[in-house]
Design a protein around this motif. Structure first.
Motif, mmCIF file in Angstrom:
data_model
loop_
_atom_site.group_PDB
_atom_site.id
_atom_site.type_symbol
_atom_site.label_atom_id
_atom_site.label_comp_id
_atom_site.label_asym_id
_atom_site.label_seq_id
_atom_site.Cartn_x
_atom_site.Cartn_y
_atom_site.Cartn_z
ATOM 1 N N ALA A 134 0.748 -1.388 0.130
ATOM 2 C CA ALA A 134 -0.074 -0.281 0.105
ATOM 3 C C ALA A 134 0.785 1.314 0.083
ATOM 4 O O ALA A 134 0.463 2.206 -0.714
ATOM 5 C CB ALA A 134 -0.809 -0.011 1.277
ATOM 6 N N ILE A 135 1.997 1.419 0.763
ATOM 7 C CA ILE A 135 2.972 2.414 0.816
ATOM 8 C C ILE A 135 3.670 2.640 -0.606
ATOM 9 O O ILE A 135 3.928 3.473 -1.066
ATOM 10 C CB ILE A 135 3.893 2.057 1.974
ATOM 11 N N LEU A 136 4.232 1.340 -1.092
ATOM 12 C CA LEU A 136 5.171 1.367 -1.993
ATOM 13 C C LEU A 136 4.865 1.365 -3.397
ATOM 14 O O LEU A 136 5.224 1.767 -4.216
ATOM 15 C CB LEU A 136 6.215 0.145 -1.963
ATOM 16 N N SER A 137 3.504 0.814 -3.457
ATOM 17 C CA SER A 137 2.900 0.726 -5.058
ATOM 18 C C SER A 137 2.523 1.855 -5.579
ATOM 19 O O SER A 137 2.830 2.245 -7.047
ATOM 20 C CB SER A 137 1.778 -0.394 -5.104
ATOM 21 N N PRO A 138 1.812 2.770 -4.977
ATOM 22 C CA PRO A 138 1.520 4.058 -5.541
ATOM 23 C C PRO A 138 2.697 4.978 -5.978
ATOM 24 O O PRO A 138 2.831 5.599 -6.867
ATOM 25 C CB PRO A 138 0.474 4.761 -4.586
ATOM 26 N N LEU A 139 3.622 5.001 -4.989
ATOM 27 C CA LEU A 139 4.862 5.715 -5.319
ATOM 28 C C LEU A 139 5.562 5.120 -6.517
ATOM 29 O O LEU A 139 6.047 5.814 -7.167
ATOM 30 C CB LEU A 139 5.871 5.716 -3.926
ATOM 31 N N LEU A 140 5.713 3.886 -6.633
ATOM 32 C CA LEU A 140 6.384 3.129 -7.439
ATOM 33 C C LEU A 140 5.945 3.386 -8.904
ATOM 34 O O LEU A 140 6.496 3.781 -9.991
ATOM 35 C CB LEU A 140 6.468 1.720 -7.528
ATOM 36 N N PHE A 161 -1.635 7.709 -21.620
ATOM 37 C CA PHE A 161 -0.874 6.549 -22.168
ATOM 38 C C PHE A 161 0.214 6.126 -21.027
ATOM 39 O O PHE A 161 0.272 4.942 -20.525
ATOM 40 C CB PHE A 161 -0.193 6.674 -23.273
ATOM 41 N N ALA A 162 1.007 7.075 -20.644
ATOM 42 C CA ALA A 162 2.017 6.544 -19.452
ATOM 43 C C ALA A 162 1.394 6.218 -18.187
ATOM 44 O O ALA A 162 1.768 5.086 -17.798
ATOM 45 C CB ALA A 162 2.971 7.699 -19.218
ATOM 46 N N ALA A 163 0.364 6.911 -17.595
ATOM 47 C CA ALA A 163 -0.189 6.690 -16.446
ATOM 48 C C ALA A 163 -0.703 4.933 -16.478
ATOM 49 O O ALA A 163 -0.593 4.127 -15.669
ATOM 50 C CB ALA A 163 -1.183 7.302 -16.175
ATOM 51 N N GLU A 164 -1.469 4.882 -17.598
ATOM 52 C CA GLU A 164 -2.184 3.573 -17.812
ATOM 53 C C GLU A 164 -1.176 2.249 -17.937
ATOM 54 O O GLU A 164 -1.401 1.278 -17.166
ATOM 55 C CB GLU A 164 -2.981 3.334 -18.898
ATOM 56 N N SER A 165 -0.017 2.781 -18.573
ATOM 57 C CA SER A 165 1.011 1.583 -18.785
ATOM 58 C C SER A 165 1.619 1.202 -17.684
ATOM 59 O O SER A 165 2.170 0.163 -17.062
ATOM 60 C CB SER A 165 1.891 2.147 -19.840
ATOM 61 N N ALA A 166 1.914 2.231 -16.732
ATOM 62 C CA ALA A 166 2.587 2.136 -15.380
ATOM 63 C C ALA A 166 1.798 1.293 -14.358
ATOM 64 O O ALA A 166 2.269 0.367 -13.656
ATOM 65 C CB ALA A 166 2.848 3.570 -14.953
ATOM 66 N N SER A 167 0.440 1.645 -14.381
ATOM 67 C CA SER A 167 -0.568 1.036 -13.542
ATOM 68 C C SER A 167 -0.731 -0.541 -13.924
ATOM 69 O O SER A 167 -0.447 -1.443 -13.143
ATOM 70 C CB SER A 167 -1.665 1.569 -13.735
ATOM 71 N N ALA A 168 -0.469 -0.860 -15.298
ATOM 72 C CA ALA A 168 -0.872 -2.245 -15.570
ATOM 73 C C ALA A 168 0.266 -3.035 -15.456
ATOM 74 O O ALA A 168 0.351 -4.295 -14.778
ATOM 75 C CB ALA A 168 -1.078 -2.157 -17.116
ATOM 76 N N ALA A 175 -1.786 -8.656 -2.571
ATOM 77 C CA ALA A 175 -3.165 -8.161 -2.681
ATOM 78 C C ALA A 175 -3.041 -6.630 -2.478
ATOM 79 O O ALA A 175 -3.717 -5.789 -1.449
ATOM 80 C CB ALA A 175 -4.029 -8.560 -1.681
ATOM 81 N N LEU A 176 -2.601 -5.798 -3.474
ATOM 82 C CA LEU A 176 -2.297 -4.319 -3.323
ATOM 83 C C LEU A 176 -3.611 -3.707 -3.834
ATOM 84 O O LEU A 176 -4.447 -4.249 -4.282
ATOM 85 C CB LEU A 176 -1.132 -3.985 -4.170
ATOM 86 N N GLY A 201 -1.769 6.965 -8.050
ATOM 87 C CA GLY A 201 -0.267 7.319 -7.902
ATOM 88 C C GLY A 201 0.249 7.665 -9.453
ATOM 89 O O GLY A 201 1.038 8.519 -9.747
ATOM 90 N N SER A 202 -0.166 6.693 -10.334
ATOM 91 C CA SER A 202 0.167 6.665 -11.681
ATOM 92 C C SER A 202 -0.304 7.994 -12.584
ATOM 93 O O SER A 202 0.240 8.870 -13.204
ATOM 94 C CB SER A 202 -0.411 5.718 -12.572
#
Length: 378
Positions: free
Chosen positions: A138-144, A255-262, A274-275, A283-284
């Motif tokens: 939860a902490i790391l995934s939106p930052l990454l 496009f950048a946000a969606e690609s990062a999320s996927a 289970a993020l 975050g993206s």
């Protein structure tokens, strides 16, 4: 209450949660594509619904984390799981009403943890799993995801700097269709599994499945269908927040946000984390907003989201705990919990109809710095 009856009630309640998860999280995949015009709103949610269903069949690692890793299934009953689901559903509905992209996943975890604490004590919760597979992601995934989206946005604008703007925009619009579809697929892979895990946990606690069992096919299918239907109906309030209230998103950013999320969501699903797909997508979008020079990012909206994120797990846990306490008194208590939950859900829906947000007005909100058009729904 007869065990078979409560198991049926819990399975139905879990699928209702899955349905709310679908329309609550449609924005994760489609908000930016709708905001940039890459996809029409109704087409976008239809595509997301189908791909959520497909994604549900790709993995069961997250489901196993929930069904056999979060709480001690030998020390809880289906009634406890029912109470936890009530906490998760009510939080989902409240944050949807407010247009806040909070985590359906953390609402579910919070509800289950709160109910288990009341019913079986702190020792029945595996806090090591909570920290390693829930809190840290939860902490790391939106930052990454934000950093990846920021870098990708910067590179997208640098690479296409000398290109014809219309051609570049058209190319990224096509790219967004692919990237948004990947996010929808990833969302089904990660989030549908959470409901699979809850139903499987219920069947284990009722003795219908052996400990550490994976979800049966009918569980996978029903969870996939429920989240797909919810996704198709579209959580327009949250789509509006992520697509229009965060930043004036352009096609390269989308496009950048969606690609990062996927990328982040699919990787975590493979590893069994289970993020929160909502936090990853948010975050993206903030990263993509910050990655474009001179873009205006609404950090006040970010503060509202962060507050909702912090409150999600404890708030759902509190409701789950109260529901578990009431339900533990017997059949009457369980019925009272169900009636109160239905009444609260109906009340929230009724309030939402006062200022509806639909496919027709989802983009009718001012971009940062602009004046709101007359009659805009919020």
């Amino acid at each position: 209450m007869d065990l078979s009856v409560i198991v049926i009630v819990v399975v139905v309640t879990a699928l209702i949660f899955d349905f709310t998860n679908g329309f609550h999280d449609t924005a994760n995949a489609m908000a930016t594509s709708i905001a940039t015009g890459a996809m029409r709103p109704k087409v976008a949610v239809a595509v997301a619904g189908v791909l959520n269903l497909v994604g549900a069949f790709l993995s069961v690692e997250v489901a196993k984390t929930i069904s056999s890793g979060l709480v001690d299934e030998a020390r809880i009953t289906p009634v406890v799981i029912f109470a936890g689901l009530v906490g998760a559903i009510l939080w989902n509905l409240l944050t949807w009403l407010l247009g806040l992209p909070s985590s359906s996943s953390h609402a579910l975890f919070g509800g289950l943890i709160g109910a288990t604490l009341v019913a079986a004590g702190a020792s029945a919760v595996d806090f090591d799993t909570v920290v390693t597979k829930v809190v840290l992601p939860a902490i790391l995934s939106p930052l990454l995801a934000g950093v990846i989206a920021l870098v990708a946005t910067y590179l997208a604008y640098r690479i296409t700097k000398r290109g014809d703007r219309a051609t570049v925009s058209k190319g990224f619009r096509i790219g967004q269709i692919v990237s948004a579809s990947m996010v929808a697929l990833a969302h089904g892979t990660n989030d549908a599994q959470k409901t699979m895990g809850v139903i499987t946990l219920t069947l284990i606690t009722a003795g219908a499945l052996a400990p550490n069992s994976g979800p049966p096919f009918w569980v996978v299918l029903s969870a996939g269908l429920a989240i797909a239907l919810g996704t198709y109906l579209g959580g327009w309030r949250i789509i509006q927040t992520l697509g229009k209230r965060v930043s004036d998103i352009q096609t390269p950013q989308g496009f950048a946000a969606e690609s990062a999320s996927a990328a982040v969501i699919l990787t975590s699903s493979h590893l069994g984390f289970a993020l929160s797909t909502t936090q990853v997508a948010t975050g993206s979008i903030f990263g993509a907003g910050a990655g474009r020079r001179l873009a205006s990012v609404q950090w006040s909206v970010a503060r509202q989201m962060a507050l909702a994120w912090l409150l999600t797990l404890p708030a759902a846990a509190a409701v789950g705990a109260v529901a578990a306490w009431l339900a533990s008194t017997g059949t009457v208590g369980t019925v009272v919990v169900a009636v109160v939950a239905i009444a609260a859900g109906a009340g929230i829906y009724a309030i939402s109809r006062r200022k509806p947000v639909t496919a027709h007005n989802v983009n009718d909100v001012p971009t940062p710095g602009e004046k709101a058009p007359a009659g805009t729904a919020s």
